[in-house]
Design a protein around this motif. Structure first.
Motif, PDB file in Angstrom:
ATOM      1  N   CYS A   1      41.473   5.870  54.978  1.00  0.00           N
ATOM      2  CA  CYS A   1      42.206   5.230  53.878  1.00  0.00           C
ATOM      3  C   CYS A   1      41.214   4.830  52.794  1.00  0.00           C
ATOM      4  O   CYS A   1      40.323   4.004  53.035  1.00  0.00           O
ATOM      5  N   PHE A  28      51.993   5.769  65.758  1.00  0.00           N
ATOM      6  CA  PHE A  28      51.722   6.334  64.439  1.00  0.00           C
ATOM      7  C   PHE A  28      52.106   5.348  63.330  1.00  0.00           C
ATOM      8  O   PHE A  28      51.463   5.306  62.276  1.00  0.00           O
ATOM      9  N   ARG A  29      53.149   4.579  63.575  1.00  0.00           N
ATOM     10  CA  ARG A  29      53.567   3.588  62.586  1.00  0.00           C
ATOM     11  C   ARG A  29      52.459   2.560  62.355  1.00  0.00           C
ATOM     12  O   ARG A  29      52.275   2.070  61.240  1.00  0.00           O
ATOM     13  N   CYS A  67      49.993   3.947  59.843  1.00  0.00           N
ATOM     14  CA  CYS A  67      50.529   4.416  58.557  1.00  0.00           C
ATOM     15  C   CYS A  67      50.210   3.400  57.466  1.00  0.00           C
ATOM     16  O   CYS A  67      50.589   2.223  57.587  1.00  0.00           O
ATOM     17  N   GLU A  80      57.031   6.412  55.581  1.00  0.00           N
ATOM     18  CA  GLU A  80      56.806   6.824  56.962  1.00  0.00           C
ATOM     19  C   GLU A  80      57.147   8.291  57.204  1.00  0.00           C
ATOM     20  O   GLU A  80      56.449   8.988  57.950  1.00  0.00           O
ATOM     21  N   PHE A 105      54.440  10.416  55.819  1.00  0.00           N
ATOM     22  CA  PHE A 105      53.287  10.350  56.718  1.00  0.00           C
ATOM     23  C   PHE A 105      53.540  11.222  57.948  1.00  0.00           C
ATOM     24  O   PHE A 105      52.654  11.954  58.404  1.00  0.00           O
TER      25      PHE A 105
END
Length: 275
Positions: free
Chosen positions: A37, A215-216, A219, A225, A228
């Motif tokens: 990120c 995965f959330r 993110c 979402e 992603f």
């Protein structure tokens, strides 16, 4: 590795002129997924893409970012976009509806201009015979027809003109629809992309499901979402997402649930049988 980019513009306050642009980098991990990120903060009204390059590097042509982020045409950057997951969700939605309604009288037509979805016929044969396909890819579907007949005892009917759609109940078109389909107004169209032209029948092309918590958790909050999830699936880091079935779906305006789509298909089938 996947890279997500956020640009923060600070254009208010006198002290902003005294501050230097800065870049923050954070790494997040989940199973085979490594997500970088990158947050670029600028205070002087101009984005220095060269500075960002040091951290984005080879990911610049598929960077994850919000849809409203302005990317300079000269920067060499390109926002990641893919319909791979949406097309798969279209197929999954169709099979879910056929399995749930469980009526072999449903007339389903697969629209496949390029022959990319021939493998789907193997599953469609479980819910109806013949398998109706509208496609110019005759060689691909001739081979598929032979396979179905030999392996499943099922037939495949290949249509070369759109007249086969006039009494269709369910139309599966994973690719982009470039023209209006001549189908009943109460038919249901499932597609993997927003159609180029408005369709006369109810059309679904957006699919939503609950992203697995693992995965959330990684993110970024500036990414949708489902966007992603699309990146996770397309870049090969989470192929298991291809097995998901929608919890909600829609056309950008109307939202449907699994139950409402099932009822719509049942209503269409009943209307055709009684007409």
């Amino acid at each position: 590795m996947m890279t997500a980019l956020k640009i923060e513009e600070h254009n208010k306050g006198f002290l902003r002129r005294l501050r230097r642009n800065r870049i923050r980098v954070e790494h997040r991990y989940c199973d085979a997924v490594t997500l970088k990120c990158v947050t670029y903060e600028h205070y002087r009204g101009k984005v220095n893409w060269t500075s960002i390059d040091r951290f984005v590097k080879a990911q610049r042509n598929r960077v994850l970012c919000p849809p409203d982020m302005v990317i300079a045409s000269s920067s060499g950057y390109k926002r990641f976009e893919s319909t791979d997951l949406s097309r798969r969700m279209c197929e999954n939605a169709a099979l879910y509806l056929l399995r749930t309604v469980a009526d072999r009288q449903i007339k389903t037509v697969l629209v496949d201009d390029d022959g990319d979805c021939a493998g789907l016929c193997d599953h469609l044969a479980e819910y109806g015979d013949p398998v109706n396909v509208l496609s110019p890819a005759t060689r691909i579907y001739a081979a598929q027809a032979e396979y179905l007949l030999n392996e499943k005892g099922a037939s495949l009917k290949l249509c070369r003109d759109k007249s086969c759609l006039r009494d269709a109940d369910l139309i599966i078109a994973p690719g982009r629809l470039e023209e209006e389909l001549p189908c009943p107004s109460d038919a249901l169209i499932l597609t993997g992309e927003a159609p180029a032209v408005k369709q006369s029948a109810a059309t679904v092309y957006e699919y939503f499901f609950e992203l697995p918590s693992k995965f959330r958790e990684i993110c970024p909050d500036f990414l949708d979402e489902m966007y992603f999830a699309s990146a996770l699936y397309t870049m090969g880091r989470a192929k298991e997402l291809g097995g998901e079935v929608f919890t909600r779906c829609g056309d950008g305006v109307t939202i449907h649930t699994r139950g409402s789509l099932v009822e719509a298909l049942k209503k269409r089938l009943l209307s055709r049988i009684n007409s």
